[in-house]
Design a protein around this motif. Structure first.
Motif, PDB file in Angstrom:
ATOM      1  N   VAL A  88       0.839  -1.198   0.000  1.00 49.08           N
ATOM      2  CA  VAL A  88       0.000   0.000   0.000  1.00 49.08           C
ATOM      3  C   VAL A  88       0.874   1.247   0.000  1.00 49.08           C
ATOM      4  CG1 VAL A  88      -1.624   1.306   1.407  1.00 49.08           C
ATOM      5  CG2 VAL A  88      -1.925  -1.118   1.143  1.00 49.08           C
ATOM      6  N   TYR A  90       0.551   5.404   0.886  1.00 46.56           N
ATOM      7  CA  TYR A  90      -0.214   6.532   1.414  1.00 46.56           C
ATOM      8  C   TYR A  90       0.741   7.713   1.464  1.00 46.56           C
ATOM      9  CZ  TYR A  90      -3.345   9.392   4.149  1.00 46.56           C
ATOM     10  OH  TYR A  90      -4.176  10.403   4.562  1.00 46.56           O
ATOM     11  N   ASN A 136       2.084   9.233   8.166  1.00 48.32           N
ATOM     12  CA  ASN A 136       1.779   8.605   6.878  1.00 48.32           C
ATOM     13  C   ASN A 136       1.981   7.093   6.931  1.00 48.32           C
ATOM     14  OD1 ASN A 136       1.020  10.979   5.715  1.00 48.32           O
ATOM     15  ND2 ASN A 136       2.893  11.277   4.548  1.00 48.32           N
ATOM     16  N   ARG A 139      -1.103   5.664   8.652  1.00 49.34           N
ATOM     17  CA  ARG A 139      -2.266   5.678   7.756  1.00 49.34           C
ATOM     18  C   ARG A 139      -2.118   4.637   6.647  1.00 49.34           C
ATOM     19  NH1 ARG A 139      -3.435  11.994   8.112  1.00 49.34           N
ATOM     20  NH2 ARG A 139      -4.667  11.894  10.014  1.00 49.34           N
ATOM     21  N   ALA A 140      -0.876   4.389   6.201  1.00 49.91           N
ATOM     22  CA  ALA A 140      -0.650   3.355   5.187  1.00 49.91           C
ATOM     23  C   ALA A 140      -0.939   1.971   5.762  1.00 49.91           C
ATOM     24  CB  ALA A 140       0.787   3.429   4.665  1.00 49.91           C
ATOM     25  N   GLU A 142      -2.998   1.327   8.232  1.00 50.25           N
ATOM     26  CA  GLU A 142      -4.457   1.261   8.373  1.00 50.25           C
ATOM     27  C   GLU A 142      -5.108   0.919   7.033  1.00 50.25           C
ATOM     28  OE1 GLU A 142      -8.275   4.032   9.692  1.00 50.25           O
ATOM     29  OE2 GLU A 142      -6.292   4.934   9.565  1.00 50.25           O
ATOM     30  N   LYS A 143      -4.658   1.566   5.974  1.00 48.68           N
ATOM     31  CA  LYS A 143      -5.199   1.306   4.642  1.00 48.68           C
ATOM     32  C   LYS A 143      -4.913  -0.139   4.217  1.00 48.68           C
ATOM     33  CE  LYS A 143      -4.900   3.231  -0.055  1.00 48.68           C
ATOM     34  NZ  LYS A 143      -4.196   4.218  -0.882  1.00 48.68           N
ATOM     35  N   ALA A 144      -3.716  -0.637   4.556  1.00 48.57           N
ATOM     36  CA  ALA A 144      -3.358  -2.012   4.221  1.00 48.57           C
ATOM     37  C   ALA A 144      -4.249  -3.004   4.964  1.00 48.57           C
ATOM     38  CB  ALA A 144      -1.889  -2.267   4.556  1.00 48.57           C
ATOM     39  N   ARG A 146      -7.212  -2.507   6.121  1.00 48.26           N
ATOM     40  CA  ARG A 146      -8.577  -2.423   5.592  1.00 48.26           C
ATOM     41  C   ARG A 146      -8.696  -3.106   4.227  1.00 48.26           C
ATOM     42  NH1 ARG A 146     -12.180   1.387   8.081  1.00 48.26           N
ATOM     43  NH2 ARG A 146     -11.140   2.625   9.666  1.00 48.26           N
ATOM     44  N   ASN A 147      -7.578  -3.187   3.470  1.00 47.08           N
ATOM     45  CA  ASN A 147      -7.599  -3.786   2.136  1.00 47.08           C
ATOM     46  C   ASN A 147      -7.450  -5.302   2.150  1.00 47.08           C
ATOM     47  OD1 ASN A 147      -7.953  -1.332   0.930  1.00 47.08           O
ATOM     48  ND2 ASN A 147      -5.840  -1.097   0.266  1.00 47.08           N
TER      49      ASN A 147
END
Length: 167
Positions: A88, A90, A136, A139-140, A142-144, A146-147
Motif C-alpha cells: 500500500v 499513502y 503517513n 495511515r498506510a 491502516e489502509k493495508a 482495511r484492504n
C-alpha cells in the motif's frame, strides 16, 4: 461496513505511537502545541487509530485515544497472520505486509509493529519504503489492514472451496 461499538470490546491499553511538538512564532516568542497518534486494539482483530491536537501532551493523547475508539475496524487475520500480502502507498510512504509462518514473530519496525501488536498479529514480515513520516506510515498500515480480503469471500467470488484457495 459494520459499525463497531468500542464498549462491547475489551480494548487493551492504548499505545502512543507518536507525539509531535509544533511551534507558532508570535510576537514575544513561540507558542507550542502538540499532536499525537494513538492506537487501541483488543488483540483479536479489532483496532482503531486516532489523531489528536492540543496545547498539552496529555490532552493531545486523550483526544487521540477518543478518536481511535471512534474509528475501530475489524482486520481479517488468520492464525495470527494475514491471509495474503498487501502493498500500500499513502502519501510518500510505501508499506509492504507479508504473511509469515508460525513462530516467525513480528518483523516490523516502529509504528508498524505497535499497530500489528494491537491488532493481534503475531507472525508477519513488513517493510516501509519511501517516507518514514510516522503519521503517513500509520495511515498506510491502516489502509493495508482495511484492504486485506477475507479468504472466505475470495473463495466464494472465485467459485472454489476454501481448501482449493490455499492449495
Amino acid at each position: 461496513m459494520t459499525i463497531i461499538n468500542p464498549s462491547e470490546l475489551e480494548l487493551k491499553e492504548e499505545v502512543v505511537i507518536f507525539v509531535n511538538r509544533v511551534a507558532k512564532v508570535i510576537t514575544g516568542g513561540r507558542r507550542f502545541r502538540f499532536n499525537s497518534v494513538v492506537v487501541v486494539g483488543d488483540g483479536k482483530g479489532h483496532v482503531g487509530i486516532g489523531f489528536g491536537k492540543a496545547n498539552e501532551v496529555a490532552s493531545a493523547v486523550n483526544k487521540a485515544k477518543e478518536n481511535a475508539k471512534k474509528n475501530i475496524f475489524k482486520a481479517n487475520i488468520i492464525n495470527g497472520t494475514l491471509p495474503h500480502a498487501v502493498n500500500v502507498k499513502y502519501g510518500a510512504a510505501h508499506v509492504l505486509l507479508k504473511p509469515a509462518s508460525p513462530g516467525t514473530g513480528n518483523i516490523a519496525g516502529g509504528p508498524v509493529r505497535m499497530i500489528l501488536e494491537q491488532v493481534g498479529i503475531t507472525d508477519i514480515l513488513s517493510k516501509v519504503t519511501g517516507s518514514t513520516n510516522p503519521i503517513n506510515v500509520v495511515r498506510a498500515v491502516e489502509k493495508a489492514l482495511r484492504n486485506v480480503r477475507d479468504p472466505l469471500a475470495v473463495a466464494r467470488d472465485r467459485g472454489i472451496t476454501l481448501k482449493e484457495l490455499f492449495s
